[in-house]
Design an enzyme around this catalytic site. Structure first.
Site, PDB file in Angstrom:
ATOM      1  N   ALA A 281       0.833  -1.207   0.000  1.00 15.12           N
ATOM      2  CA  ALA A 281       0.000   0.000   0.000  1.00 15.12           C
ATOM      3  C   ALA A 281       0.865   1.254   0.000  1.00 15.12           C
ATOM      4  O   ALA A 281       0.632   2.188  -0.779  1.00 15.12           O
ATOM      5  CB  ALA A 281      -0.924   0.002   1.213  1.00 15.12           C
ATOM      6  N   TYR A 282       1.872   1.270   0.859  1.00 13.69           N
ATOM      7  CA  TYR A 282       2.741   2.446   0.968  1.00 13.69           C
ATOM      8  C   TYR A 282       3.514   2.677  -0.328  1.00 13.69           C
ATOM      9  O   TYR A 282       3.547   3.789  -0.858  1.00 13.69           O
ATOM     10  CB  TYR A 282       3.705   2.258   2.137  1.00 13.69           C
ATOM     11  CG  TYR A 282       4.640   3.431   2.359  1.00 13.69           C
ATOM     12  CD1 TYR A 282       4.157   4.624   2.908  1.00 13.69           C
ATOM     13  CD2 TYR A 282       5.996   3.348   2.048  1.00 13.69           C
ATOM     14  CE1 TYR A 282       5.002   5.697   3.134  1.00 13.69           C
ATOM     15  CE2 TYR A 282       6.845   4.418   2.265  1.00 13.69           C
ATOM     16  CZ  TYR A 282       6.348   5.591   2.812  1.00 13.69           C
ATOM     17  OH  TYR A 282       7.192   6.657   3.022  1.00 13.69           O
ATOM     18  N   GLY A 283       4.128   1.612  -0.844  1.00 15.54           N
ATOM     19  CA  GLY A 283       4.906   1.743  -2.076  1.00 15.54           C
ATOM     20  C   GLY A 283       4.038   2.173  -3.246  1.00 15.54           C
ATOM     21  O   GLY A 283       4.436   3.023  -4.049  1.00 15.54           O
TER      22      GLY A 283
ATOM     23  N   SER B 141       1.288   3.918  -3.119  1.00 14.46           N
ATOM     24  CA  SER B 141       0.875   5.317  -2.942  1.00 14.46           C
ATOM     25  C   SER B 141       2.005   6.273  -3.307  1.00 14.46           C
ATOM     26  O   SER B 141       1.759   7.343  -3.885  1.00 14.46           O
ATOM     27  CB  SER B 141       0.410   5.561  -1.501  1.00 14.46           C
ATOM     28  OG  SER B 141       1.501   5.563  -0.597  1.00 14.46           O
TER      29      SER B 141
END
Length: 249
Positions: free
Chosen positions: A152-154, A156
């Site tokens: 999710a972080y990557g 985004s």
């Protein structure tokens, strides 16, 4: 009467955003953004007193409220925002089997959707007199790479850099838009990770210049906001101590 011009820093209450906000206050009027009033007041007290300091309280996870909140803030304070630094970020580590819609929503709302919506307001002639001339998004060196439990972080941050490149083309020549991609930086958020001596040593072994400081990121942001970077737009500036070019075994 001309309105005062400001730099808006989202996520100004901790880590990289806090460092950037405090140090930019030496040279600019600043708007400190955060979702915790006590922390905002604390950062405000640390800023230089020679310039104007304002605080914008808004939870970017509540994405439906962001545009109206910023519009009202600009109207009530009768100011213009000339520069924008998007430091606010959510990093929730979760392997795919443990990921869910709530994690995805909160991550994307803060990391990418808020950056886009705020930019939309700041280029608006009626709301901000089309005053925006430079924006810097704080991305991550994971944007162009991959890591376990960072889906999710990557994703985004990759989206944030995609937005940056498109806005750089669309808004030129009036507005320059760039990203800074930090590696591991010592902050409150990372102190538990770096407090593990075994893990810290393992990280140091793959960072040719060692672990970074928040000042390292501030210096890059300050340069990109300044006229010294007047011919730079649409770029990812990686500031990670050489981590992403190290392919040593």
């Amino acid at each position: 009467m001309e309105k005062k011009q400001f730099v808006l820093i989202t996520g100004a209450t901790s880590g990289i955003g806090k460092e950037i906000a405090i140090k930019l206050s030496d040279d600019y009027n600043v708007v400190l953004h955060g979702r915790n009033l006590e922390k905002l007041n604390e950062v405000e007290s640390l800023c230089a007193k020679k310039n104007s300091i304002l605080t914008w309280l808004c939870n970017l996870e509540e994405i439906e409220e962001v545009e109206d909140s910023l519009k009202l803030f600009l109207l009530n304070n009768s100011i213009e925002v000339a520069k924008f630094v998007h430091c606010a970020g959510v990093m929730k580590m979760a392997p795919l089997k443990m990921s869910n819609l709530n994690i995805l929503k909160s991550t994307f709302n803060v990391n990418i959707f808020a950056a886009s919506l705020i930019s939309t307001i700041l280029i608006n002639k009626k709301l901000n007199n089309s005053s925006l001339n430079s924006a810097v998004f704080i991305s991550s060196n994971i944007s162009n790479h991959g890591a376990k439990a960072m889906g999710a972080y990557g994703a985004s941050k990759s989206a944030l850099d995609g937005l940056m490149r498109s806005l750089a083309v669309e808004l030129a020549p009036k507005v320059r838009v760039n990203s800074v991609l930090p590696g591991a930086v010592e902050t409150e958020m990372t102190k538990d990770i770096l407090g593990n001596e075994e893990l810290k040593q393992r990280m140091l072994s793959v960072y040719p210049l060692g672990i970074g400081s928040t000042n390292d990121i501030f210096q890059a942001v300050s340069f990109l906001l300044s006229d010294n970077a007047r011919w730079i737009t649409g770029q990812q500036l990686t500031v990670d101590g050489g981590r992403t070019i190290n392919i040593s075994g």
